[in-house]
Write a protein that holds these residues in place. Structure first.
Motif: not given
Ligand SMILES: [Zn+2]
Length: 492
Positions: A19, A23, A304-305, A308, A311, A314-316, A318-319
């Motif tokens: 992650v 980033t 933090y954005q 996300a 990654n 992992l975070f789709e 959430l996005v």
């Protein structure tokens, strides 16, 4: 047990490392800057011309009125007087009476032609809101560093910038290698059927196919206009959503309102169907151009954005949830459902035999007009309710989306860098419609970008009150088109 904990710990460490690595290694979308020769443009002269153009009331009303064509004819005359070298150098002809098509013949028969396009028409000022304007909407007043009036943003400033650029080039003896077409249309705000569609038919008949076309849609957002990013962001829209309006009709026996029959009330049944539809939103997906956009913007977003977006594996979810929470970004992820008009009985004591609602859908590239219709029929789920396509407008699927690896995209991005310096550039998708829905039939790629820097305070006036554009931005708008022509000639 200890082994399991160790294994879990190792997985967490590896995931965290991936992650963070991803980033830190997000690719930058800044355009590299190569110094160009200065281009001498007087922003006050350009602002003065925009002010004059705003004063012509070139309205596109839903229902035409007698004499509506007169301001357009006056604009034609004004353009010829204001840009004499353009009219002397370029071929020009009216299309469908009120639209103008220019052609500047290039010297290289192997270079494919390009199309710049703009619309001269504006939306009316909503009745009763005239008094809210700081300066009257058709005054073209230059004050407080702005040119004020209907059309300042949408899109007379861009029309002026293109005309000034061509006048400058023609005046300095420039000889294009690539053929340039310029279409100035008169009915974009009401669908473009007599303007852009007629230009398209005319060029198609002449067997002209553009390498690319450039229209309104994207711009340079400043001060947080685009995703809250403070630094300037050049957004090049590479396509647009489609459009279909469906008419949903409930029928009943009707009759006198003194004896309503429960279960047989058209308006109630229609309302229930609309609620079911509202509760059946299209699924949101982050793919295609909007996904490219978010990835391009990521380096400028808060940490933090950035984590996300770097990654998404992992975070789709959430996005997607985050983007869905704002109506503007949600519209990029799905087909939208907008009930806009309802019809019932003509009198307050008559029960209607038919009650209808018109629902406007902006079709995401993930859907088609057919899949929208099927979705609505499923959601309404009532054989007594009719769903049909409204015939009042030009329905279509979403346009093809140009790649950000395409030659045209790279050329526009490079030109942004030449004029505006090393700013962030991103692809995007317009959620509204433009004339390019027609031009896509005669251009391999259609781009939507106007070189206008717009802060949120000026964006509010678009189709609303106090539409205005910054004077200080007008010279760079002209420089952009001059440089774009030169770059297009280099890039063959
Ligand atoms: Zn427009």
């Amino acid at each position: 047990m200890r082994r399991i904990l160790q294994a879990v710990g190792l997985v967490i460490i590896v995931v965290a490392a991936v992650v963070i690595y991803r980033t830190e290694n997000l690719p930058s979308q800044q355009v590299p800057v190569v110094p160009i020769d200065p281009i001498d443009i007087d922003e006050l002269v350009v602002a003065g011309h925009l002010s004059e153009l705003i004063q012509f009331k070139t309205l596109s009303r839903q229902v035409k009125q007698d004499g509506d064509e007169l301001p357009f004819l006056a604009v034609h005359e004004w353009l010829a007087v204001t840009y004499p070298k353009t009219f002397a150098t370029l071929k020009h002809q009216p299309i469908g009476d009120l639209t103008l098509l220019f052609k500047w013949q290039g010297s290289d028969p192997d270079a494919r032609p390009i199309l710049w396009t703009g619309h001269m028409d504006v939306v009316p000022v909503e009745a009763g809101t005239e008094e809210l304007w700081t300066h009257p909407p058709f005054s073209g007043k230059i004050a407080d560093g702005h040119i004020w009036g209907r059309g300042a943003v949408d899109m007379k400033s861009t029309v002026i910038a293109m005309m000034e650029a061509i006048e400058h080039l023609a005046g300095s003896g420039y000889q294009p290698k690539r053929t340039l077409y310029l279409a100035l249309t008169h009915d974009e705000e009401v669908g473009g059927l007599n303007g852009a569609a007629a230009v398209t038919a005319h060029l198609k008949q002449a067997d002209v196919q553009m390498a690319w076309s450039l229209d309104e849609g994207g711009l340079i957002g400043v001060g947080g206009l685009i995703n809250g990013i403070d630094e300037p962001v050049g957004l090049i829209a590479v396509g647009e959503k489609g459009w279909i309006t469906l008419k949903i009709t409930a029928k009943s026996g009707g009759g006198h309102s003194s004896v309503p029959i429960a279960g047989d009330l058209a308006i109630v049944n229609l309302s229930k169907a609309l609620v079911r539809l509202d509760e059946s939103q299209f699924p949101a997906k982050l793919n295609g151009a909007p996904r490219e956009m978010m990835l391009s913007l990521a380096p400028a977003l808060p940490y933090y954005q950035r984590v996300a977006l770097a990654n998404l594996w992992l975070f789709e979810p959430l996005v997607v949830a985050m983007l869905e929470s704002s109506p503007v970004s949600a519209a990029m992820l799905r087909t939208t459902i907008a009930p806009t008009m309802v019809e019932g009985s003509p009198k307050e004591n008559i029960l209607p035999q038919r009650a209808s609602a018109f629902v406007n859908f902006r079709v995401h590239p993930n859907d088609t007009m057919e899949s929208v219709l099927a979705h609505v029929e499923r959601a309404v789920a009532d054989p007594k309710i009719e769903v049909s396509q409204s015939t009042q407008s030009f329905a279509r699927d979403a346009s093809p989306m140009a790649s950000k690896e395409s030659a045209g995209y790279k050329l526009i991005a490079k030109t942004i860098g030449d004029i505006y310096g090393s700013i962030l550039v991103s692809p995007g998708m317009t959620v509204g419609g433009t004339d390019s829905k027609h031009y896509q039939a005669i251009a391999d790629e259609t781009y939507r970008f106007a070189p206008m820097t717009l802060p949120p305070s000026d964006a509010r006036g678009f189709h609303g009150t106090n539409e205005r554009v910054r004077v200080a931005n007008m010279d760079d708008m002209v420089r952009f088109y001059i440089q774009l022509m030169k770059n297009a000639d280099e890039d063959r």
